[in-house]
Motif scaffolding. Structure first.
Motif, PDB file in Angstrom:
ATOM      1  N   GLU A  37      48.793  85.672  67.887  1.00  0.00           N
ATOM      2  CA  GLU A  37      49.864  85.822  68.528  1.00  0.00           C
ATOM      3  C   GLU A  37      49.449  86.668  69.751  1.00  0.00           C
ATOM      4  OE1 GLU A  37      54.237  85.707  66.234  1.00  0.00           O
ATOM      5  OE2 GLU A  37      53.124  87.586  66.132  1.00  0.00           O
ATOM      6  N   CYS A  38      49.779  86.048  70.830  1.00  0.00           N
ATOM      7  CA  CYS A  38      49.520  86.796  72.130  1.00  0.00           C
ATOM      8  C   CYS A  38      50.773  87.023  73.041  1.00  0.00           C
ATOM      9  CB  CYS A  38      48.529  86.063  72.894  1.00  0.00           C
ATOM     10  SG  CYS A  38      47.849  86.732  74.511  1.00  0.00           S
ATOM     11  N   CYS A  42      50.279  89.178  78.590  1.00  0.00           N
ATOM     12  CA  CYS A  42      48.641  89.357  78.407  1.00  0.00           C
ATOM     13  C   CYS A  42      47.836  88.407  79.323  1.00  0.00           C
ATOM     14  CB  CYS A  42      48.246  89.148  76.988  1.00  0.00           C
ATOM     15  SG  CYS A  42      46.528  89.429  76.583  1.00  0.00           S
ATOM     16  N   THR A  44      44.313  88.937  79.074  1.00  0.00           N
ATOM     17  CA  THR A  44      43.004  88.963  78.665  1.00  0.00           C
ATOM     18  C   THR A  44      42.491  87.472  78.340  1.00  0.00           C
ATOM     19  OG1 THR A  44      43.537  91.119  77.541  1.00  0.00           O
ATOM     20  CG2 THR A  44      41.797  89.877  76.328  1.00  0.00           C
ATOM     21  N   HIS A  46      40.872  85.523  75.946  1.00  0.00           N
ATOM     22  CA  HIS A  46      40.824  85.541  74.410  1.00  0.00           C
ATOM     23  C   HIS A  46      39.557  84.736  74.215  1.00  0.00           C
ATOM     24  CE1 HIS A  46      43.593  88.709  73.469  1.00  0.00           C
ATOM     25  NE2 HIS A  46      44.550  87.866  74.128  1.00  0.00           N
ATOM     26  N   VAL A  56      40.473  92.266  68.431  1.00  0.00           N
ATOM     27  CA  VAL A  56      41.274  91.696  69.488  1.00  0.00           C
ATOM     28  C   VAL A  56      42.404  92.628  70.134  1.00  0.00           C
ATOM     29  CG1 VAL A  56      43.298  89.823  69.722  1.00  0.00           C
ATOM     30  CG2 VAL A  56      41.189  89.413  67.999  1.00  0.00           C
ATOM     31  N   HIS A  58      45.187  93.191  73.716  1.00  0.00           N
ATOM     32  CA  HIS A  58      45.991  92.466  74.920  1.00  0.00           C
ATOM     33  C   HIS A  58      46.344  93.573  75.991  1.00  0.00           C
ATOM     34  CE1 HIS A  58      46.866  89.280  71.673  1.00  0.00           C
ATOM     35  NE2 HIS A  58      47.137  90.342  70.963  1.00  0.00           N
TER      36      HIS A  58
END
Length: 166
Positions: A37-38, A42, A44, A46, A56, A58
């Motif tokens: 889940e982002c 965010c 970033t 990934h 991980v 964000h």
């Protein structure tokens, strides 16, 4: 013959303000894809492999303040949202303040207090600057630009962008 297939279950509902992103996790050459889940804020990338799921994090879009100096190693002050969801003490996003790679994180209350201090500091800088003698007589265009800069900073930023594109 017994059924050895794994039972399937529904995925949990995605929280509002989040999206699912694939993250390669594991050693180089042996990474697996984990869906994480982002938060919508965010930025970033990934797609870069992390060794452990705990790695991980964000990060939001950074806002920067650079002060012009003669010092060659001018370092901007940057702020952004930051979140390391696997850390016990980092259950919610924080405001990350980065000055020369020294990062402090603030929760909402502390971040708002910091913002109040910055507003007070900016007001003091303005008060001191306005007490200085005029360094150049401003023509009408310059007076208008200063007015827009002071009272409508978003419009000023848009105008600056348009001037740079011409």
């Amino acid at each position: 013959m017994a059924n050895t297939a794994m039972p399937t279950s529904a995925l949990p509902a995605l929280r509002p303000g989040f999206r699912l992103v694939p993250v390669p996790v594991g050693r180089e050459g042996n990474a697996q894809t984990a869906w994480v889940e982002c938060p919508d804020w965010c930025v970033t990338d990934h797609s870069e492999r992390v060794e452990f799921i705990e790695d991980v994090n964000h990060n939001g879009q950074a806002a920067s303040l650079s002060i012009t100096t003669l010092h060659p190693a001018r370092v901007p002050l940057e702020v952004s949202l930051s979140w390391w969801p696997a850390l016990e003490e980092d259950t919610q996003p924080k405001l990350a303040v980065d000055l020369d790679s020294e990062v402090e994180v603030y929760d909402r209350t502390a971040a708002l207090a910091l913002a109040d201090q910055l507003v007070a500091f900016a007001a003091e800088v303005r008060r001191l600057a306005e007490s200085l003698p005029d360094d150049s007589p401003a023509d009408e265009d310059e007076k208008a630009r200063r007015f827009v800069d002071r009272h409508f900073p978003r419009v000023a930023a848009l105008l600056d962008t348009e001037d740079g594109a011409s």
